[in-house]
Design an enzyme around this catalytic site. Structure first.
Site, PDB file in Angstrom:
ATOM      1  N   LYS A  68       0.818  -1.223   0.000  1.00  0.00           N
ATOM      2  CA  LYS A  68       0.000   0.000   0.000  1.00  0.00           C
ATOM      3  C   LYS A  68       0.847   1.267   0.000  1.00  0.00           C
ATOM      4  O   LYS A  68       0.422   2.288  -0.531  1.00  0.00           O
ATOM      5  CB  LYS A  68      -0.973  -0.003   1.178  1.00  0.00           C
ATOM      6  CG  LYS A  68      -2.060  -1.052   0.992  1.00  0.00           C
ATOM      7  CD  LYS A  68      -3.284  -0.816   1.830  1.00  0.00           C
ATOM      8  CE  LYS A  68      -4.385  -1.775   1.395  1.00  0.00           C
ATOM      9  NZ  LYS A  68      -5.568  -1.745   2.213  1.00  0.00           N
ATOM     10  N   LYS A  81      -4.960  -8.274  -6.660  1.00  0.00           N
ATOM     11  CA  LYS A  81      -6.246  -8.613  -6.030  1.00  0.00           C
ATOM     12  C   LYS A  81      -7.293  -7.528  -6.333  1.00  0.00           C
ATOM     13  O   LYS A  81      -6.936  -6.361  -6.523  1.00  0.00           O
ATOM     14  CB  LYS A  81      -6.082  -8.855  -4.521  1.00  0.00           C
ATOM     15  CG  LYS A  81      -6.004  -7.632  -3.672  1.00  0.00           C
ATOM     16  CD  LYS A  81      -6.300  -7.933  -2.200  1.00  0.00           C
ATOM     17  CE  LYS A  81      -6.374  -6.609  -1.460  1.00  0.00           C
ATOM     18  NZ  LYS A  81      -7.172  -6.612  -0.266  1.00  0.00           N
ATOM     19  N   LYS A 108     -10.785  -2.090  -3.467  1.00  0.00           N
ATOM     20  CA  LYS A 108     -11.619  -0.883  -3.486  1.00  0.00           C
ATOM     21  C   LYS A 108     -10.859   0.287  -4.065  1.00  0.00           C
ATOM     22  O   LYS A 108     -11.438   1.200  -4.624  1.00  0.00           O
ATOM     23  CB  LYS A 108     -12.007  -0.483  -2.057  1.00  0.00           C
ATOM     24  CG  LYS A 108     -12.905  -1.429  -1.336  1.00  0.00           C
ATOM     25  CD  LYS A 108     -13.356  -0.762  -0.038  1.00  0.00           C
ATOM     26  CE  LYS A 108     -13.375  -1.738   1.115  1.00  0.00           C
ATOM     27  NZ  LYS A 108     -12.139  -1.800   1.891  1.00  0.00           N
TER      28      LYS A 108
HETATM   29  N1  AQP Z   1      -9.869  -9.418  -3.460  1.00  0.00           N
HETATM   30  C1  AQP Z   1     -10.288  -9.971  -2.343  1.00  0.00           C
HETATM   31  N2  AQP Z   1     -10.612 -11.280  -2.300  1.00  0.00           N
HETATM   32  C2  AQP Z   1     -11.054 -11.857  -1.159  1.00  0.00           C
HETATM   33  N3  AQP Z   1     -11.206 -11.175   0.002  1.00  0.00           N
HETATM   34  C3  AQP Z   1     -10.899  -9.867   0.003  1.00  0.00           C
HETATM   35  N4  AQP Z   1     -10.949  -8.916   0.949  1.00  0.00           N
HETATM   36  C4  AQP Z   1     -10.533  -7.744   0.436  1.00  0.00           C
HETATM   37  N5  AQP Z   1     -10.213  -7.887  -0.844  1.00  0.00           N
HETATM   38  C5  AQP Z   1     -10.431  -9.201  -1.158  1.00  0.00           C
HETATM   39  C6  AQP Z   1     -11.406  -9.151   2.311  1.00  0.00           C
HETATM   40  O1  AQP Z   1     -12.401  -8.189   2.594  1.00  0.00           O
HETATM   41  C7  AQP Z   1     -12.302  -7.823   3.958  1.00  0.00           C
HETATM   42  C8  AQP Z   1     -12.321  -6.339   4.103  1.00  0.00           C
HETATM   43  O2  AQP Z   1     -11.178  -5.766   3.627  1.00  0.00           O
HETATM   44  P1  AQP Z   1     -10.816  -4.276   4.091  1.00  0.00           P
HETATM   45  O3  AQP Z   1     -11.927  -3.372   3.838  1.00  0.00           O
HETATM   46  O4  AQP Z   1     -10.311  -4.284   5.477  1.00  0.00           O
HETATM   47  O5  AQP Z   1      -9.633  -3.857   3.214  1.00  0.00           O
HETATM   48  P2  AQP Z   1      -8.702  -4.582   2.270  1.00  0.00           P
HETATM   49  O6  AQP Z   1      -8.437  -5.985   2.647  1.00  0.00           O
HETATM   50  O7  AQP Z   1      -7.511  -3.720   2.124  1.00  0.00           O
HETATM   51  O8  AQP Z   1      -9.642  -4.578   0.993  1.00  0.00           O
HETATM   52  P3  AQP Z   1      -9.538  -3.731  -0.274  1.00  0.00           P
HETATM   53  O9  AQP Z   1     -10.769  -3.901  -1.056  1.00  0.00           O
HETATM   54  O10 AQP Z   1      -8.270  -4.025  -0.984  1.00  0.00           O
HETATM   55  O11 AQP Z   1      -9.572  -2.273   0.238  1.00  0.00           O
HETATM   56  P4  AQP Z   1      -8.588  -1.086   0.024  1.00  0.00           P
HETATM   57  O12 AQP Z   1      -8.417  -0.978  -1.448  1.00  0.00           O
HETATM   58  O13 AQP Z   1      -9.332   0.051   0.630  1.00  0.00           O
HETATM   59  O14 AQP Z   1      -7.339  -1.413   0.736  1.00  0.00           O
HETATM   60  C9  AQP Z   1     -11.079  -8.504   4.528  1.00  0.00           C
HETATM   61  O15 AQP Z   1     -11.468  -9.655   5.224  1.00  0.00           O
HETATM   62  C10 AQP Z   1     -10.299  -8.886   3.309  1.00  0.00           C
HETATM   63  O16 AQP Z   1      -9.514 -10.038   3.523  1.00  0.00           O
END
Ligand code: AQP
Length: 340
Positions: free
Chosen positions: A119, A203, A206
């Site tokens: 990140k 992956k 968001k």
């Molecule tokens: N691509 C993914 N596949 C499976 N699980 C996923 N999770 C996130 N992306 C995937 C799971 O969703 C939960 C919430 O995640 P988060 O909001 O804490 O942030 P993150 O993991 O950093 O998800 P993002 O979408 O990638 O958000 P941003 O872009 O804001 O950092 C977790 O249980 C995660 O494992």
């Protein structure tokens, strides 16, 4: 895990943007099922959201996104009467315990966290300190309830291991064996790591700049179909067996998504489409994605029409969460020497 701790689920998502299919299949859908197995606490982790640019210094957007994530939880099937549903910043105990954990965790442990490296990218010096200490706050989120099970996607496994290390070191250093449990990650289903629709090596996220990389839970039927039809693939026909997906990350991702949404074994799908072109497969995948996801979007819209009701649900949840966290925090304070 010691028998001293009653089974309890904790998990959360960041209100950094609209939730997507990865969040749903990797985590949220499993949260809903777990409600039938043990008590559950589900959190909108808005304090985590301000660690990254996506949530920082955007007060109106953050509050709106927190309500939207709450609506997504409920629309997907989290029942606020059964489970505790609240916003992280409404329960101060998370931040207080996180400070103690910042002093328990070692720099060497934090330096190994791959999510921070991903990140912060090339701009490490410009990243917030909060992004770096994110995993200690996450450990506090879980352990302030002495939660034993944490349903997450694959990407959160390393943070969970850190939470276990922190729990163990606290228990050892403060001579309180079994004080904190060793929380177990629950990485369930066939889509534990949903990949971007534009790049099978990344992956689904968001914060990806391309909206075509992900299916948002708020997307309508047209958008879902368009994104699946445009999803990157390769020029070969669909494989005859599971080995035929090796080295084909985009195809593998679409099969994983299909299997998870349809709740059928991946091998069965591979046999069904063996040797065919992507177009028919994508049409069928789009159809099932629309059928599964558009009712969630419709329910979210209905809930979001009444933000006061969402705020009331979160306020009630924060009271219930605080009632569990506060005595545990007081106990920590005594053990640390902050109070007699
Ligand atoms: N691509 C993914 N596949 C499976 N699980 C996923 N999770 C996130 N992306 C995937 C799971 O969703 C939960 C919430 O995640 P988060 O909001 O804490 O942030 P993150 O993991 O950093 O998800 P993002 O979408 O990638 O958000 P941003 O872009 O804001 O950092 C977790 O249980 C995660 O494992």
């Amino acid at each position: 895990m010691s028998d001293a701790h009653k089974p309890l689920v904790f998990s959360g998502m960041q209100p950094t943007n609209t939730l997507h299919l990865g969040n749903y299949l990797g985590a949220l859908r499993n949260w809903v099922k777990l409600q039938d197995q043990m008590p559950c606490i589900y959190c909108v982790v808005d304090m985590h959201a301000i660690t990254a640019d996506a949530g920082y210094a955007k007060p109106k957007e953050l509050l709106t996104a927190s309500r939207e994530v709450t609506a997504a939880y409920i629309a997907a099937g989290v029942d606020p009467a059964r489970s505790i549903l609240f916003k992280q910043s409404d329960v101060g105990a998370h931040a207080e315990l996180a400070w103690v954990f910042n002093c328990v965790a070692r720099l060497g442990w934090m330096d190994r966290m791959t999510q921070f490296k991903e990140k912060s990218g090339k701009h490490k010096e410009r990243s917030s300190v909060g992004l770096y200490t994110y995993p200690t706050l996450m450990a506090a989120d879980i352990l302030v309830y002495k939660a034993t099970h944490v349903p997450v996607g694959e990407d959160q496994k390393q943070h969970l291991e850190l939470a276990r290390d922190i729990a163990q070191k606290f228990n050892n250093d403060y001579e309180a064996p079994d004080f904190f449990p060793q929380p177990e990650p629950l990485i369930l289903g066939t889509a534990t790591r949903v990949m971007s629709l534009r790049d099978g090596a990344k992956k689904m996220s968001k914060s990806d700049e391309s909206d075509f990389s992900r299916i948002n839970l708020t997307d309508d039927a047209e958008a879902i179909s368009a994104k699946i039809k445009k999803a990157r693939t390769d020029p070969n026909p669909l494989p005859e067996d599971i080995k035929g997906l090796e080295g084909r990350p985009e195809a593998d991702n679409l099969f994983n998504i299909y299997a998870a949404l349809a709740e059928v074994p991946k091998a069965e799908l591979i046999a069904r489409y063996a040797g065919q072109q992507f177009s028919g497969f994508k049409n069928d995948l789009a159809e099932i994605a629309v059928a599964k996801l558009t009712p969630i979007a419709a329910e979210m819209r209905r809930l979001l029409a009444d933000p006061a009701e969402i705020d009331a649900i979160l306020a009630a949840g924060a009271e219930r969460a605080g009632a569990i966290a506060e005595p545990i925090l007081q106990d920590v304070k005594k053990r640390v020497g902050f109070s007699a």
